[in-house]
Design a protein around this motif. Structure first.
Motif, PDB file in Angstrom:
ATOM      1  N   VAL A   1       4.560   0.261   1.415  1.00 32.36           N
ATOM      2  CA  VAL A   1       4.805  -0.550   2.611  1.00 32.36           C
ATOM      3  C   VAL A   1       3.788  -1.695   2.614  1.00 32.36           C
ATOM      4  N   PRO A   2       4.045  -2.767   3.358  1.00 42.18           N
ATOM      5  CA  PRO A   2       3.092  -3.881   3.380  1.00 42.18           C
ATOM      6  C   PRO A   2       1.729  -3.461   3.922  1.00 42.18           C
ATOM      7  N   THR A   3       0.683  -3.960   3.295  1.00 37.86           N
ATOM      8  CA  THR A   3      -0.667  -3.724   3.804  1.00 37.86           C
ATOM      9  C   THR A   3      -0.852  -4.550   5.076  1.00 37.86           C
ATOM     10  N   PRO A   4      -1.314  -3.937   6.160  1.00 39.30           N
ATOM     11  CA  PRO A   4      -1.463  -4.690   7.407  1.00 39.30           C
ATOM     12  C   PRO A   4      -2.632  -5.674   7.342  1.00 39.30           C
ATOM     13  N   SER A   5      -2.590  -6.650   8.218  1.00 40.38           N
ATOM     14  CA  SER A   5      -3.702  -7.582   8.389  1.00 40.38           C
ATOM     15  C   SER A   5      -4.299  -7.361   9.773  1.00 40.38           C
ATOM     16  N   PRO A   6      -5.615  -7.445   9.896  1.00 35.08           N
ATOM     17  CA  PRO A   6      -6.226  -7.211  11.206  1.00 35.08           C
ATOM     18  C   PRO A   6      -5.961  -8.372  12.163  1.00 35.08           C
TER      19      PRO A   6
ATOM     20  N   THR B   1      -3.022   7.208   9.890  1.00 37.07           N
ATOM     21  CA  THR B   1      -3.994   7.227   8.792  1.00 37.07           C
ATOM     22  C   THR B   1      -3.483   7.812   7.488  1.00 37.07           C
ATOM     23  N   ALA B   2      -2.230   8.268   7.423  1.00 38.47           N
ATOM     24  CA  ALA B   2      -1.702   8.814   6.164  1.00 38.47           C
ATOM     25  C   ALA B   2      -1.250   7.673   5.265  1.00 38.47           C
ATOM     26  N   ALA B   3      -2.189   6.796   4.937  1.00 35.97           N
ATOM     27  CA  ALA B   3      -1.898   5.582   4.184  1.00 35.97           C
ATOM     28  C   ALA B   3      -3.202   5.071   3.568  1.00 35.97           C
ATOM     29  N   GLU B   4      -3.064   4.088   2.696  1.00 40.32           N
ATOM     30  CA  GLU B   4      -4.258   3.523   2.072  1.00 40.32           C
ATOM     31  C   GLU B   4      -5.047   2.634   3.026  1.00 40.32           C
ATOM     32  N   TYR B   5      -4.358   2.041   4.005  1.00 40.06           N
ATOM     33  CA  TYR B   5      -5.029   1.145   4.951  1.00 40.06           C
ATOM     34  C   TYR B   5      -4.507   1.386   6.366  1.00 40.06           C
ATOM     35  N   ILE B   6      -5.358   1.058   7.331  1.00 40.35           N
ATOM     36  CA  ILE B   6      -4.943   1.014   8.725  1.00 40.35           C
ATOM     37  C   ILE B   6      -5.652  -0.155   9.399  1.00 40.35           C
ATOM     38  N   ALA B   7      -4.924  -0.902  10.210  1.00 39.80           N
ATOM     39  CA  ALA B   7      -5.508  -1.950  11.049  1.00 39.80           C
ATOM     40  C   ALA B   7      -5.416  -1.470  12.489  1.00 39.80           C
ATOM     41  N   LEU B   8      -6.531  -1.527  13.203  1.00 39.70           N
ATOM     42  CA  LEU B   8      -6.550  -1.025  14.572  1.00 39.70           C
ATOM     43  C   LEU B   8      -7.714  -1.645  15.333  1.00 39.70           C
ATOM     44  N   PRO B   9      -7.745  -1.534  16.661  1.00 39.86           N
ATOM     45  CA  PRO B   9      -8.828  -2.137  17.428  1.00 39.86           C
ATOM     46  C   PRO B   9     -10.206  -1.696  16.935  1.00 39.86           C
ATOM     47  N   SER B  10     -11.131  -2.626  16.934  1.00 37.24           N
ATOM     48  CA  SER B  10     -12.461  -2.394  16.380  1.00 37.24           C
ATOM     49  C   SER B  10     -13.137  -1.167  16.980  1.00 37.24           C
ATOM     50  N   ALA B  11     -12.953  -0.941  18.284  1.00 35.84           N
ATOM     51  CA  ALA B  11     -13.614   0.187  18.948  1.00 35.84           C
ATOM     52  C   ALA B  11     -13.141   1.523  18.425  1.00 35.84           C
TER      53      ALA B  11
ATOM     54  N   MET C   1       0.851  -1.194   0.000  1.00 34.03           N
ATOM     55  CA  MET C   1       0.000   0.000   0.000  1.00 34.03           C
ATOM     56  C   MET C   1       0.884   1.241   0.000  1.00 34.03           C
ATOM     57  N   ARG C   2       0.332   2.350  -0.460  1.00 40.27           N
ATOM     58  CA  ARG C   2       1.022   3.634  -0.406  1.00 40.27           C
ATOM     59  C   ARG C   2       0.843   4.238   0.981  1.00 40.27           C
ATOM     60  N   ALA C   3       1.916   4.828   1.483  1.00 45.83           N
ATOM     61  CA  ALA C   3       1.847   5.459   2.798  1.00 45.83           C
ATOM     62  C   ALA C   3       2.874   6.578   2.877  1.00 45.83           C
ATOM     63  N   ILE C   4       2.576   7.566   3.689  1.00 45.09           N
ATOM     64  CA  ILE C   4       3.539   8.594   4.042  1.00 45.09           C
ATOM     65  C   ILE C   4       4.252   8.131   5.305  1.00 45.09           C
ATOM     66  N   THR C   5       5.575   8.200   5.308  1.00 43.06           N
ATOM     67  CA  THR C   5       6.335   7.757   6.477  1.00 43.06           C
ATOM     68  C   THR C   5       7.402   8.784   6.847  1.00 43.06           C
ATOM     69  N   TYR C   6       7.888   8.658   8.091  1.00 41.36           N
ATOM     70  CA  TYR C   6       9.110   9.366   8.493  1.00 41.36           C
ATOM     71  C   TYR C   6       9.826   8.539   9.545  1.00 41.36           C
ATOM     72  N   ASP C   7      11.147   8.706   9.627  1.00 50.01           N
ATOM     73  CA  ASP C   7      11.945   7.945  10.588  1.00 50.01           C
ATOM     74  C   ASP C   7      12.839   8.842  11.435  1.00 50.01           C
ATOM     75  N   ARG C   8      12.683  10.163  11.285  1.00 49.25           N
ATOM     76  CA  ARG C   8      13.436  11.112  12.088  1.00 49.25           C
ATOM     77  C   ARG C   8      12.631  12.400  12.178  1.00 49.25           C
ATOM     78  N   PHE C   9      12.941  13.220  13.155  1.00 55.36           N
ATOM     79  CA  PHE C   9      12.292  14.508  13.291  1.00 55.36           C
ATOM     80  C   PHE C   9      12.888  15.511  12.302  1.00 55.36           C
ATOM     81  N   GLY C  10      12.064  16.479  11.904  1.00 54.77           N
ATOM     82  CA  GLY C  10      12.550  17.513  11.005  1.00 54.77           C
ATOM     83  C   GLY C  10      11.405  18.208  10.311  1.00 54.77           C
TER      84      GLY C  10
END
Length: 329
Positions: free
Chosen positions: A21-26, A102-112, A1-10
């Motif tokens: 990046v890999p699409t997550p699985s729930p 959420t700056a990505a095509e998918y997000i996996a997170l708790p149902s609530a 999936m497409r996603a915006i990422t960062y690994d350092r401050f700036g």
């Protein structure tokens, strides 16, 4: 999936990267949401820039920013009803204490954390609900009903402030608000404030009390706690509440303790990331009711494509907006 990422401050342009990046699985108890929109909030900018107190490096090796968004559930993990698949939802705490937001095509997170989006609410509006919407609802209604009470909203033209004016007015309160400039004052007025004031007025407290015939405020929703502590101590009612969700211009304020103490004022420091289960349930219910009644104008300033995330961050950081800034995914 497409996603915006960062690994350092700036700065946004230096550290934000669009990548695959890999699409997550729930996992068990989770849902997989195909995101349509992602909301950009000031807290996202501070987190990416390294502006949180005591944080010297990113808490995860790779981060997908943003806590707010909206989309459609595409899959569910074990223990989640299959009938949630296909449900339109909005997200809260998408990247709070988690690496991937959420700056990505998918997000996996708790149902609530994926709340059903009312039919009347668009995906763009849904991306405003997590931080601005819940903050406004909890700041106004977290202490119970405000029907028949007086509520003052500081910064009533801002994203949260303008929503707070609408929440209070739609809940039966008499609302007063501060803003700056004709455009800001009009924004607060059209949101439902009965009286609006320029927050730079040296006689602000007197003008507020004159407008109410001397009746003090039962509840104050405050965006700049430190700067406005003296004014609020004068206008707040005995046993009133100051619900403060910000103090960016004075982060180590001195407060008028005795004037507040001798009114038995409650200071409620609002951080929606840390609402307990019951507080969040009430805030979500109140927000859903307001949305269903179409009582909220969720003002969208700009929608940019995902690859322009850095520009969206700069717009928010520089205050070049009159409403929420979103990414379309």
């Amino acid at each position: 999936m497409r996603a915006i990422t960062y690994d350092r401050f700036g700065s946004a342009g230096e550290v934000l990267t669009l990548e695959e990046v890999p699409t997550p699985s729930p996992a068990e108890g989770e849902v997989l949401v195909r995101l349509k929109t992602s909301g950009v909030n000031p807290s996202d900018i501070r987190a990416r820039a390294g502006g949180r107190p005591g944080v010297v490096k990113p808490p995860f090796p790779k981060i997908i920013p943003h806590s707010d968004g909206a989309g459609v559930i595409e899959a569910v993990g074990a223990g989640v009803p299959a009938d949630r698949i296909g449900e339109r939802v909005w997200i809260w705490n998408g990247q709070w204490q988690r690496a991937f937001g959420t700056a990505a095509e998918y997000i996996a997170l708790p149902s609530a954390q994926a709340v059903r989006l009312p039919d009347e609410t668009t995906f763009e509006e849904g991306a405003v609900l997590g931080i601005p919407g819940l903050t406004a609802c909890h700041a106004v209604l977290g202490g119970g009903s405000v029907e028949g009470k007086t509520v003052f909203v500081s910064g009533g033209a801002g994203t949260v402030g303008r929503l707070a004016v609408q929440v209070a007015a739609s809940s039966g309160a008499t609302v007063l608000a501060s803003a700056r400039g004709e455009e800001g004052l009009e924004a607060a007025r059209t949101a439902g404030a009965a009286h609006v004031f320029d927050y730079t007025d040296a006689d602000l407290a007197d003008r507020i009390l004159d407008a109410t015939g001397g009746r003090p405020m039962d509840r104050i929703v405050e965006v700049e706690f430190g700067r406005n502590a003296e004014t609020n101590a004068r206008i707040v009612a005995e046993r009133g509440t100051i619900a403060a969700y910000g103090s960016a211009k004075d982060m180590s304020p001195q407060i008028p303790f005795y004037p507040l103490m001798f009114k038995a004022v409650t200071l409620d420091l609002v951080l929606v990331y840390l609402l307990d289960e019951e507080e969040r349930r009430r805030a979500v219910e109140n927000l859903t009711s307001l949305l269903t009644r179409r009582a909220l104008d969720l003002r969208i300033a700009q929608v940019l494509p995902l690859h322009q995330c850095a520009e969206a961050h700069d717009i928010v950081a520089e205050g070049r907006r009159a409403g929420s800034v979103l990414l379309s995914i």
